[in-house]
Design an enzyme around this catalytic site. Structure first.
Site, PDB file in Angstrom:
ATOM      1  N   HIS A 106       4.094   4.385  12.485  1.00  0.00           N
ATOM      2  CA  HIS A 106       4.128   4.270  11.232  1.00  0.00           C
ATOM      3  C   HIS A 106       5.485   5.578  11.060  1.00  0.00           C
ATOM      4  CE1 HIS A 106       2.643   3.924   7.023  1.00  0.00           C
ATOM      5  NE2 HIS A 106       3.064   5.133   6.928  1.00  0.00           N
TER       6      HIS A 106
ATOM      7  N   CYS B  75       3.629   9.558   1.005  1.00  0.00           N
ATOM      8  CA  CYS B  75       2.354  10.118   0.507  1.00  0.00           C
ATOM      9  C   CYS B  75       2.594  11.040  -0.554  1.00  0.00           C
ATOM     10  CB  CYS B  75       1.768  10.621   1.824  1.00  0.00           C
ATOM     11  SG  CYS B  75      -0.028  11.366   1.265  1.00  0.00           S
TER      12      CYS B  75
ATOM     13  N   ARG C 198       0.838  -1.298  -0.133  1.00  0.00           N
ATOM     14  CA  ARG C 198      -0.041   0.107  -0.040  1.00  0.00           C
ATOM     15  C   ARG C 198       0.848   1.041  -0.041  1.00  0.00           C
ATOM     16  NH1 ARG C 198      -0.755   4.752   2.765  1.00  0.00           N
ATOM     17  NH2 ARG C 198      -0.320   3.621   4.483  1.00  0.00           N
ATOM     18  N   ASP C 199       1.504   1.552   0.957  1.00  0.00           N
ATOM     19  CA  ASP C 199       2.200   2.939   1.077  1.00  0.00           C
ATOM     20  C   ASP C 199       3.527   2.750   0.410  1.00  0.00           C
ATOM     21  OD1 ASP C 199       3.504   5.148   2.099  1.00  0.00           O
ATOM     22  OD2 ASP C 199       2.926   4.898   4.065  1.00  0.00           O
TER      23      ASP C 199
ATOM     24  N   ASN D 147       9.229   4.500   3.676  1.00  0.00           N
ATOM     25  CA  ASN D 147       8.882   4.140   4.890  1.00  0.00           C
ATOM     26  C   ASN D 147      10.364   3.503   5.415  1.00  0.00           C
ATOM     27  OD1 ASN D 147       5.804   3.727   5.676  1.00  0.00           O
ATOM     28  ND2 ASN D 147       6.113   3.248   3.167  1.00  0.00           N
TER      29      ASN D 147
ATOM     30  N   HIS E 185       8.544   7.088   8.838  1.00  0.00           N
ATOM     31  CA  HIS E 185       9.242   7.287   7.573  1.00  0.00           C
ATOM     32  C   HIS E 185      10.947   7.631   7.698  1.00  0.00           C
ATOM     33  CE1 HIS E 185       6.241   6.810   4.413  1.00  0.00           C
ATOM     34  NE2 HIS E 185       5.356   6.895   5.436  1.00  0.00           N
TER      35      HIS E 185
END
Ligand code: COA
Ligand code: ZN
Length: 304
Positions: free
Chosen positions: A209, A242, A15-16, A251, A211
């Site tokens: 979460h 994002c 996803r990310d 990430n 980065h």
């Protein structure tokens, strides 16, 4: 050092990691990477988002990706997560049989507007309505984006993060995710914010979460672990970011987190060899640089 015995690593590369990549990734590559990650020992993997294809073209084939990977994930005992921005996303996710939904609200007003075209208050209203409508069908978690720094220069106050976390818990969320969307955090900031949150709700309620934009994600991980936090998201290959947050980069790489934890004697249940295989699939099929320390070492060893 005060470290948890076990850390749950939650994989978010599909996803990310994938959402920010310009060139469309071949469907078969996405499926192969997810199938490989399914065998790595994760309990949970965020496999896609159900969002507007205009906002995130890379996720346009999410339904088909889920259909092609569901059986392998299930047979390996992996729970699936997906990011959703609205009712349409929730409906699709529920129809696809996703186990957990991540609803993202930014602490920063400007980032929330850029990301989902709503003020944080509007997103909070919508989340409340979504939980009312779908809360008995699927588990929701609230992701607080930009909780450790805003790319548009807005001040992020600890009191505001506490207030938004409280809102999520009062709606019945079992977990709230604290996201350093742009990698602006440092260990002191992580420690001060998470001390307040852990004091109020305990360490089991939060997922971190982080980065690695400025190379501080592992230091931030360690700062959080010392407060007892034990759930961390990461992306294999260090992919991610994002598209609606200027300057957002990858990430923290799963293989780097895994290496640090393993070297420190913290258990994860995740296999380094399986991650290595996933890195190789990404190298072959995804047009994006792999940004991780351990992948560099893997590369050398596989060249021998
Ligand atoms: N799944 C599929 N398509 C969707 C969708 C969803 N969940 N939500 C909206 N769409 C489609 C609509 O049908 C519409 O298509 P059309 O123009 O062909 O009619 C288009 O997307 C725009 O829909 P609209 O409801 O007007 O949304 P918007 O333009 O106000 O955008 C969001 C709002 C939230 C849907 C959009 O900004 C979004 O998906 N953002 C996700 C951001 C993200 O994932 N960021 C990274 C993770 S933090
Ligand atoms: Zn992220």
């Amino acid at each position: 050092m005060n470290l948890p015995k076990f850390v749950e690593m939650i994989e978010v590369c599909p996803r990310d990691g994938f959402q920010n990549i310009h060139d469309l990734i071949p469907f078969d590559t996405k499926v192969a990477v997810i199938k490989q990650l399914a065998t790595a020992g994760y309990q949970r993997i965020e496999i896609c988002s159900f969002v507007s294809p205009k906002a995130i073209p890379q996720m346009a084939d999410a339904v088909e990706v889920v259909a092609s990977t569901r059986d392998v994930l299930k047979s390996n005992g992996v729970k699936t997560a997906a990011l959703v921005p609205n009712a349409r996303g929730v409906e699709t996710a529920v129809a696809c049989g996703i186990d957990e939904l991540t609803y993202v609200i930014s602490v920063s007003e400007k980032h929330n507007m850029a990301n989902v075209k709503r003020t944080p208050e509007e997103s909070m209203e919508e989340f409340k309505a979504l939980i009312g409508r779908y809360g008995d069908k699927v588990r929701f978690r609230l992701s607080l984006a930009t909780a450790l720094g805003c790319p548009f220069g807005e001040e992020i106050r600890t009191e505001r993060v506490l207030e938004m976390a409280k809102f999520g818990f009062e709606l019945g969320c079992e977990e709230v995710m604290i996201a350093d969307t742009v990698g602006m955090a440092n260990p002191v900031r992580v420690s001060s914010l998470m001390t307040a949150l852990v004091h109020a709700y305990g360490p089991d309620k939060f997922i971190m979460h982080l980065h690695d934009t400025r190379g501080l994600a592992l230091a931030n991980t360690l700062a959080a672990m010392q407060l007892g936090l034990h759930k961390f998201e990461s992306a294999v290959g260090g992919l991610g970011g994002c598209p609606f947050a200027p300057g957002a980069a990858g990430n923290v790489a799963s293989e780097d987190v895994l290496n640090m934890l393993t070297e420190m004697g913290v258990e994860t249940g995740v296999s380094a060899d399986a991650l290595n295989e996933a890195v190789m699939l990404i190298r072959e099929g995804v047009h994006a640089p792999i940004v991780s320390h351990m992948a560099g070492l893997y590369k050398k060893s596989t060249c021998v």
